[in-house]
Design an enzyme around this catalytic site. Structure first.
Site, PDB file in Angstrom:
ATOM      1  N   HIS A 213       0.813  -1.223   0.000  1.00  0.00           N
ATOM      2  CA  HIS A 213       0.000   0.000   0.000  1.00  0.00           C
ATOM      3  C   HIS A 213       0.846   1.272   0.000  1.00  0.00           C
ATOM      4  O   HIS A 213       0.338   2.354  -0.282  1.00  0.00           O
ATOM      5  CB  HIS A 213      -0.989  -0.012   1.186  1.00  0.00           C
ATOM      6  CG  HIS A 213      -0.364   0.276   2.523  1.00  0.00           C
ATOM      7  ND1 HIS A 213      -0.031  -0.717   3.418  1.00  0.00           N
ATOM      8  CD2 HIS A 213      -0.020   1.439   3.123  1.00  0.00           C
ATOM      9  CE1 HIS A 213       0.482  -0.176   4.509  1.00  0.00           C
ATOM     10  NE2 HIS A 213       0.500   1.134   4.361  1.00  0.00           N
ATOM     11  N   ASP A 243       0.088  -7.575   1.419  1.00  0.00           N
ATOM     12  CA  ASP A 243       0.510  -6.179   1.587  1.00  0.00           C
ATOM     13  C   ASP A 243       2.026  -6.059   1.607  1.00  0.00           C
ATOM     14  O   ASP A 243       2.597  -5.308   2.413  1.00  0.00           O
ATOM     15  CB  ASP A 243      -0.091  -5.580   2.855  1.00  0.00           C
ATOM     16  CG  ASP A 243       0.009  -4.050   2.863  1.00  0.00           C
ATOM     17  OD1 ASP A 243       0.041  -3.462   1.767  1.00  0.00           O
ATOM     18  OD2 ASP A 243       0.078  -3.467   3.962  1.00  0.00           O
ATOM     19  N   SER A 325       4.875   2.728   7.797  1.00  0.00           N
ATOM     20  CA  SER A 325       4.544   1.538   7.005  1.00  0.00           C
ATOM     21  C   SER A 325       5.732   1.123   6.151  1.00  0.00           C
ATOM     22  O   SER A 325       6.325   1.948   5.441  1.00  0.00           O
ATOM     23  CB  SER A 325       3.342   1.821   6.099  1.00  0.00           C
ATOM     24  OG  SER A 325       2.174   1.986   6.859  1.00  0.00           O
TER      25      SER A 325
END
Length: 472
Positions: A213, A243, A325
């Site tokens: 993402h 992911d 992230s």
């Protein structure tokens, strides 16, 4: 009551003498005992004054002899002093403590004040004292001075210094067109920030693991190494349902930017983690450069939803913020045991961050590095479930409710819209969103399937969708 025999061995003898004196004394002496020497002297003076009024005073020598006689009688007579007896009953002599124990207690206080990593040194100081006192053989305590309670040999500073060079900042640019009122198209450009972990390097390239993402839909990707040097990167492969993504940077570009060496991270065993174990999160928090936060493993197997995909993750109390992230979650040995991927975004919650476990990451990123992007069937929607329990509440049929349609994706091209409920896919009943995801994942890329949906809660529509490759 104290044991006087232990403290005052002469007590019994004094008590006997006291008893004899009281029994042999006149009644008036029992009731008015002499309390101290001052009272004795005062009484003698009063008697002498009375006699001086009625009789002729005795010669001076006889008075002195009389006074000496009275003093001797006073010393021989075992008359108890009330004040002395009270003192004897209240006070008990305490044997003196050995100096060694006092010094030992002082040594223990030194240890407790030193605390933490200084325990070894404090213990050594106490032991050294007793070696001098008792000749105890010396023991080497050098190793204990290096041990840290939290980090199995590495301080927090050491861990960050070891791992931080293998963590990079990732910046992206996304371009597209936004439609307003269904007919006005306005181009836009947005920027994003994330993190990545260097896990591989050879003569031609450096490979970086990150979240899918972070780079999804990006038209350009740059990686920032320590020293704020930006180098262009490209996507080798992605696996959206996990992911995860792998980026690469060529050594030619690195050397052109003045970078001659990089550090690669070591993956640890995430299965060996325990709840409560110390961890550090390193990443590009808020897009402001690499920073570190610490916490513990709060839960080993938590399930979260990221972009419609269910992920089994580690839960940590280390602060995970936007930009973290793709960054590293590190154990006390300086090993990467997770890739930070999400946090619980609510004003009601604090300290709930999530990371993909390293034992799940390793085989995927290695496969992506070797084979590139893995095919991923998709139709281009995001949705939620309409179950039997809430179907009547929302006056909708049981199925998968579309919440978002990807622009230019298979579903959009087929004519599906936000608010449609898919009830059948390729001839099979769709009971909820999980059922639809499972059916799509099992479909061959490029195949055209029949989809039945309900629009506005009553209108039935039948469409044909050509399955696309999300990772193409």
């Amino acid at each position: 009551m104290y044991d006087f025999d232990d403290v005052n061995p002469k007590k019994n003898e004094n008590e006997e003498q006291e008893q004899e004196y009281i029994e042999g004394s006149p009644e008036e002496e029992k009731s008015e005992p002499f309390e101290d020497e001052a009272s004795i002297e005062m009484e003698a003076k009063v008697i002498s004054a009375e006699e001086a009024e009625g009789e002729q005073a005795e010669p001076l020598e006889e008075q002195e002899e009389q006074a000496e006689t009275q003093e001797e009688a006073k010393e021989e007579m075992p008359r108890p002093s009330v004040r002395e007896y009270h003192y004897e009953e209240k006070v008990k002599k305490t044997p003196k403590k050995k100096k060694g124990w006092a010094k030992f207690i002082a040594g223990c206080l030194i240890v407790s004040i030193a605390g933490g990593s200084s325990i070894g040194a404090g213990y050594g100081a106490v032991q050294h004292y007793f070696q001098k006192e008792s000749g105890v053989q010396s023991t080497n305590v050098t190793d204990t001075e290096k041990i840290s309670f939290l980090t199995d040999g590495l301080s927090t500073v050491d861990i960050v210094k070891k791992v931080k060079p293998s963590v990079v900042s990732v910046s992206t640019t996304v371009t597209g067109t936004a439609k307003y009122f269904g007919k006005y198209a306005v181009p836009y450009e947005s920027e994003g920030a994330g993190s990545g972990v260097i896990f591989y390097s050879d003569d031609s390239k450096v490979a970086i693991a990150t979240n899918n993402h972070v780079i999804e839909g990006a038209s350009s990707i740059f990686v920032t190494f320590e020293g704020n040097i930006n180098v262009s990167a490209k996507v080798i492969g992605t696996k959206s349902e996990s992911d995860l993504a792998v980026l690469s940077v060529s050594w030619d570009d690195l050397k052109a930017a003045g970078i001659t060496s990089v550090a690669t991270a070591t993956f640890g065993d995430s299965d060996a983690l325990e709840v409560g174990e110390y961890v550090i999160a390193i990443g590009n928090a808020m897009g402001m450069g690499l920073s570190a936060t610490d916490g513990i493993i709060s839960m080993k197997e938590q399930t979260i939803n990221v972009d419609g995909n269910a992920l089994k993750v580690l839960q940590t109390s280390a602060a995970i913020n936007s930009g973290n992230s793709g960054g590293a979650l590190v154990n006390s040995k300086g090993e990467v045991i997770g890739i930070n991927t999400a946090k619980y975004n609510s004003s009601m919650a604090e300290g709930m961050g999530y990371a993909i476990p390293s034992n799940y990451i390793k085989p995927i990123v290695e496969e992506l590095l070797e084979s590139g992007t893995q095919p991923k069937p998709y139709i281009g929607i995001t949705g939620t479930s309409i179950t039997e329990e809430n179907a009547s509440l929302y006056k909708l049929p049981v199925g998968a409710l579309i919440m978002e349609v990807t622009e230019n994706g298979p579903a959009a091209n087929a004519g599906l819209q936000v608010g449609d409920v898919i009830t059948q896919y390729d001839g099979k009943t769709v009971m909820d969103m999980d059922t639809l995801v499972e059916l799509v994942n099992g479909t061959e890329i490029g195949k055209t399937v029949d989809v039945h949906a309900v629009r506005d809660g009553q209108k039935s529509i039948d469409l044909k969708i050509k399955i696309g490759d999300k990772n193409a």
